[in-house]
Design an enzyme around this catalytic site. Structure first.
Site, PDB file in Angstrom:
ATOM      1  N   HIS A 150       0.498 -11.866   1.235  1.00 55.63           N
ATOM      2  CA  HIS A 150      -0.531 -11.084   0.555  1.00 55.63           C
ATOM      3  C   HIS A 150      -1.147 -11.837  -0.620  1.00 55.63           C
ATOM      4  O   HIS A 150      -2.363 -11.798  -0.831  1.00 55.63           O
ATOM      5  CB  HIS A 150       0.078  -9.763   0.075  1.00 55.63           C
ATOM      6  CG  HIS A 150      -0.902  -8.664  -0.074  1.00 55.63           C
ATOM      7  ND1 HIS A 150      -0.570  -7.339   0.074  1.00 55.63           N
ATOM      8  CD2 HIS A 150      -2.226  -8.658  -0.365  1.00 55.63           C
ATOM      9  CE1 HIS A 150      -1.632  -6.573  -0.116  1.00 55.63           C
ATOM     10  NE2 HIS A 150      -2.659  -7.354  -0.390  1.00 55.63           N
ATOM     11  N   SER A 200     -12.888  -5.718   1.468  1.00 62.30           N
ATOM     12  CA  SER A 200     -13.937  -5.172   0.589  1.00 62.30           C
ATOM     13  C   SER A 200     -15.321  -5.672   1.005  1.00 62.30           C
ATOM     14  O   SER A 200     -16.112  -6.120   0.169  1.00 62.30           O
ATOM     15  CB  SER A 200     -13.669  -5.528  -0.877  1.00 62.30           C
ATOM     16  OG  SER A 200     -12.508  -4.898  -1.349  1.00 62.30           O
ATOM     17  N   PRO A 201     -15.645  -5.602   2.305  1.00 61.59           N
ATOM     18  CA  PRO A 201     -16.945  -6.124   2.759  1.00 61.59           C
ATOM     19  C   PRO A 201     -18.132  -5.300   2.279  1.00 61.59           C
ATOM     20  O   PRO A 201     -19.268  -5.747   2.384  1.00 61.59           O
ATOM     21  CB  PRO A 201     -16.824  -6.074   4.283  1.00 61.59           C
ATOM     22  CG  PRO A 201     -15.877  -4.945   4.544  1.00 61.59           C
ATOM     23  CD  PRO A 201     -14.873  -5.022   3.425  1.00 61.59           C
ATOM     24  N   LEU A 202     -17.840  -4.112   1.737  1.00 64.82           N
ATOM     25  CA  LEU A 202     -18.905  -3.257   1.210  1.00 64.82           C
ATOM     26  C   LEU A 202     -18.842  -3.168  -0.317  1.00 64.82           C
ATOM     27  O   LEU A 202     -19.366  -2.225  -0.912  1.00 64.82           O
ATOM     28  CB  LEU A 202     -18.816  -1.859   1.836  1.00 64.82           C
ATOM     29  CG  LEU A 202     -19.020  -1.825   3.351  1.00 64.82           C
ATOM     30  CD1 LEU A 202     -18.755  -0.434   3.907  1.00 64.82           C
ATOM     31  CD2 LEU A 202     -20.423  -2.293   3.718  1.00 64.82           C
ATOM     32  N   GLY A 203     -18.214  -4.161  -0.935  1.00 58.69           N
ATOM     33  CA  GLY A 203     -18.156  -4.178  -2.392  1.00 58.69           C
ATOM     34  C   GLY A 203     -17.501  -2.939  -2.965  1.00 58.69           C
ATOM     35  O   GLY A 203     -17.984  -2.362  -3.937  1.00 58.69           O
ATOM     36  N   ARG A 204     -16.366  -2.527  -2.337  1.00 58.68           N
ATOM     37  CA  ARG A 204     -15.661  -1.322  -2.763  1.00 58.68           C
ATOM     38  C   ARG A 204     -16.594  -0.108  -2.807  1.00 58.68           C
ATOM     39  O   ARG A 204     -16.524   0.726  -3.693  1.00 58.68           O
ATOM     40  CB  ARG A 204     -14.965  -1.541  -4.108  1.00 58.68           C
ATOM     41  CG  ARG A 204     -13.954  -2.684  -4.053  1.00 58.68           C
ATOM     42  CD  ARG A 204     -13.266  -2.964  -5.387  1.00 58.68           C
ATOM     43  NE  ARG A 204     -12.368  -4.089  -5.220  1.00 58.68           N
ATOM     44  CZ  ARG A 204     -12.732  -5.376  -5.285  1.00 58.68           C
ATOM     45  NH1 ARG A 204     -13.990  -5.674  -5.550  1.00 58.68           N
ATOM     46  NH2 ARG A 204     -11.864  -6.343  -5.104  1.00 58.68           N
ATOM     47  N   GLY A 205     -17.474  -0.072  -1.833  1.00 54.06           N
ATOM     48  CA  GLY A 205     -18.390   1.052  -1.684  1.00 54.06           C
ATOM     49  C   GLY A 205     -19.735   0.871  -2.355  1.00 54.06           C
ATOM     50  O   GLY A 205     -20.684   1.610  -2.060  1.00 54.06           O
ATOM     51  N   TYR A 223       0.851  -1.185   0.000  1.00 53.46           N
ATOM     52  CA  TYR A 223       0.000   0.000   0.000  1.00 53.46           C
ATOM     53  C   TYR A 223       0.895   1.246   0.000  1.00 53.46           C
ATOM     54  O   TYR A 223       1.446   1.638   1.020  1.00 53.46           O
ATOM     55  CB  TYR A 223      -0.929   0.030   1.209  1.00 53.46           C
ATOM     56  CG  TYR A 223      -1.909  -1.107   1.304  1.00 53.46           C
ATOM     57  CD1 TYR A 223      -2.150  -1.959   0.232  1.00 53.46           C
ATOM     58  CD2 TYR A 223      -2.609  -1.337   2.489  1.00 53.46           C
ATOM     59  CE1 TYR A 223      -3.057  -2.997   0.333  1.00 53.46           C
ATOM     60  CE2 TYR A 223      -3.516  -2.375   2.599  1.00 53.46           C
ATOM     61  CZ  TYR A 223      -3.735  -3.205   1.515  1.00 53.46           C
ATOM     62  OH  TYR A 223      -4.630  -4.246   1.624  1.00 53.46           O
TER      63      TYR A 223
END
Length: 331
Positions: free
Chosen positions: A127, A206-211, A59
């Site tokens: 990773h 990404s639990p929110l689907g990348r927003g 990152y």
């Protein structure tokens, strides 16, 4: 905040904080981020009882670990710091390939410790699996770092079921980090059951689907220029409107609970098992505070049925990554 256990003994907050959207991770990876607000967000998370913080060498590269190091200086006690290695860099810190060798793990951990300003990394992930290096060799090298006190627990990211079995035979694996959400459920078929059989905790990124699942983005045009998601297949013009059907159900249930759509999506993940610890990414305090409210949302049995029906495994339009990145996951 509520707390859960990864593996046999790694206690963490039920929701962690993913740092990838924060300052230092490329230009506008998920929209612009400032260092001041990023650090304020980390401090607010600590104040809310969040103990689990997720970063990675790649990152930035390197810059995100430095950011976290500055933020936790003087606040280290009680925190669980997770970072990842697994890539090879050129002299200008550009990624030039994967590298799962024990030598690369050692090189990476020494740099991460310095950037983070800590003596021990609580959770050290590979990773991405390196198909050229046997996982037994990689984990064996990582295990040496545990013996030396540089690392407390080991993890893998985006590993397949067979790889998990081989890795766990060499050294206990505390956590598997992989993408998992209402719009990405393929891990339920084999990978999540295998992790559970082996006593390995599961950390959805990404639990929110990348927003997408927050309902805040109503069209691809809402994204700023340079945003990574403009090249995401699921955000493409042909797939976006199809995937909005999932959001409509999430929003309806959110209204019934007087919650946000993000809280419902995270509550669904939390309801999948006590061994699951999502790490929603936030770069601002307002989104952090909203996401962390998910721990207090109790979905009903009917809510879960409705969400399962709206977002069945394999039901999302489009692959989750482009072809190059898809070739690197679940190996």
């Amino acid at each position: 905040m509520k707390y859960r256990t990864l593996g046999q003994e790694l206690s963490v907050s039920a929701l962690g904080l993913g740092l990838m959207p924060m300052a230092g991770v490329g230009p506008a990876m998920y929209g612009a981020a400032t260092e001041a607000e990023s650090i304020a967000t980390i401090h607010r998370a600590i104040g809310m009882g969040v103990t689990f913080f997720d970063t990675a060498e790649i990152y930035g590269p390197l810059l995100n670990e430095e950011l976290l190091g500055r933020a936790i200086k003087g606040k280290r006690d009680g925190l669980v710091i997770a970072t990842k290695f697994g890539f090879r860099f050129d002299d200008e810190n550009r990624v030039i390939g994967v590298d799962g060798s024990p030598a690369n793990a050692r090189r990476a951990v020494e740099g991460s410790l310095k950037r983070l300003g800590i003596d021990t990394i609580d959770l050290f992930y590979q990773h991405r699996v390196d198909p050229k290096v046997p996982i037994e060799e990689t984990v064996g090298g990582m295990a040496e770092l545990v013996k030396e006190g540089k690392v407390r627990h080991l993890g893998l990211s985006e590993a397949g079921a067979a790889t998990l079995r081989k890795a766990a035979a060499v050294h206990p694996i505390a956590a598997l980090q992989s993408e998992y959400s209402l719009w990405e459920r393929d891990v339920e078929e084999e990978i999540l059951p295998t992790a559970r059989e082996l006593g390995i905790g599961f950390v959805p990124y990404s639990p929110l689907g990348r927003g997408f699942l927050t309902g805040q983005i109503t069209a691809p045009e809402d994204l700023p220029a340079g945003d990574y998601r403009l090249s995401d297949p699921r955000y493409s013009i042909e797939n976006f409107s199809l995937n909005m059907d999932i959001v409509a159900v999430i929003k309806r249930i959110a209204g019934e609970h007087r919650a946000s759509a993000a809280q419902i999506a995270l509550a669904w993940l939390l309801a999948q098992g006590d061994d699951i610890v999502p790490i929603p990414g936030s770069k601002r305090r307002v989104t952090l505070e909203d996401s962390m409210g998910a721990v207090d949302v109790a979905l009903t049995a009917q809510d879960l049925v409705d969400l399962d029906a709206a977002a069945p495994r394999g039901g999302t339009a489009g692959p989750r990554y482009g072809e190059r990145m898809m070739a690197m996951v679940r190996l």
